[in-house]
Design an enzyme around this catalytic site. Structure first.
Site, short mmCIF file in Angstrom:
data_model
loop_
_atom_site.label_atom_id
_atom_site.label_comp_id
_atom_site.label_asym_id
_atom_site.label_seq_id
_atom_site.Cartn_x
_atom_site.Cartn_y
_atom_site.Cartn_z
CG HIS A 1 -0.30 -0.22 2.52
ND1 HIS A 1 0.07 -1.48 2.93
CD2 HIS A 1 0.07 0.63 3.51
CE1 HIS A 1 0.63 -1.40 4.14
NE2 HIS A 1 0.66 -0.12 4.50
CG HIS B 137 1.09 5.10 4.20
ND1 HIS B 137 0.31 5.05 5.34
CD2 HIS B 137 1.78 3.94 4.17
CE1 HIS B 137 0.54 3.90 5.97
NE2 HIS B 137 1.43 3.20 5.29
P1 5GP Z 1 1.81 0.16 7.40
O1 5GP Z 1 2.46 0.38 8.74
O2 5GP Z 1 1.57 -1.31 7.13
O3 5GP Z 1 2.52 0.85 6.29
O4 5GP Z 1 0.42 0.89 7.48
C1 5GP Z 1 -0.80 0.26 7.68
C2 5GP Z 1 -1.83 1.35 7.81
O5 5GP Z 1 -3.11 0.75 7.74
C3 5GP Z 1 -1.78 2.11 9.15
O6 5GP Z 1 -1.56 3.48 8.88
C4 5GP Z 1 -3.12 1.84 9.78
O7 5GP Z 1 -3.66 2.97 10.44
C5 5GP Z 1 -3.98 1.41 8.61
N1 5GP Z 1 -5.02 0.44 8.94
C6 5GP Z 1 -4.86 -0.70 9.66
N2 5GP Z 1 -6.02 -1.38 9.72
C7 5GP Z 1 -6.92 -0.66 9.01
C8 5GP Z 1 -8.31 -0.86 8.71
O8 5GP Z 1 -8.94 -1.84 9.08
N3 5GP Z 1 -8.91 0.10 7.94
C9 5GP Z 1 -8.23 1.21 7.50
N4 5GP Z 1 -8.92 2.08 6.76
N5 5GP Z 1 -6.93 1.41 7.76
C10 5GP Z 1 -6.29 0.50 8.52
#
Ligand code: 5GP
Ligand code: ZN
Length: 136
Positions: A98, A100
């Site tokens: 993903h 951001h």
């Molecule tokens: P990572 O640390 O993997 O780059 O970021 C994962 C992101 O996913 C985090 O910013 C977190 O807030 C978001 N996130 C985790 N679970 C969910 C969810 O169930 N729904 C949404 N919309 N965002 C999520």
């Protein structure tokens, strides 16, 4: 599959969508760094950016380029950070690639990571190691 983003794609978990087509989905991050923080994903499950096929990655990035100005407009932002965490060590919590898109506002009090300093000939050493790794 236990992946929460796959569940969001399937509609088994709710999300606040801002864009959807056959291959991609963009939705609001549940815990935004700033309000309007968007996550952009391919619907197919790939663990990290490196595991994502090149053509899909290119189209994902093109979509990010379309979405980012809209995120900025909606958030009243003057800039944005584009972030892809790859691997647990890098802070990746969800193992479904993903991007951001994090809108940035003047005086939002978010700071850059502190920089380190190279010693002696370390800079030369690291460049040589990277160039060598590219040859493999
Ligand atoms: P990572 O640390 O993997 O780059 O970021 C994962 C992101 O996913 C985090 O910013 C977190 O807030 C978001 N996130 C985790 N679970 C969910 C969810 O169930 N729904 C949404 N919309 N965002 C999520
Ligand atoms: Zn997934």
């Amino acid at each position: 599959m236990d992946c929460i983003f796959c569940k969001i794609v399937k509609g088994d978990l709710p999300s606040t969508k801002v864009y959807e087509d056959k291959r991609f989905l963009a939705f609001l991050d549940l815990n935004p760094i700033n309000k309007g923080h968007v996550l952009v994903i391919p619907k197919d499950h790939h663990n990290t950016f490196l595991n994502t096929p090149v053509d899909l990655s290119k189209d994902l990035l093109a979509l990010v380029k379309t979405l980012a100005p809209a995120v900025m407009t909606a958030s009243g932002a003057n800039g944005f950070n584009l972030l892809v965490n790859n691997g647990k060590t890098a802070g990746q919590l969800v193992d479904h690639v993903h991007f951001h898109i994090i809108p940035r506002l003047k005086d939002d009090n978010l700071h850059h990571w502190p920089g380190k300093q190279y010693l002696d000939n370390e800079m030369e050493l690291f460049s040589k190691k990277i160039i060598k790794a590219l040859e493999k």
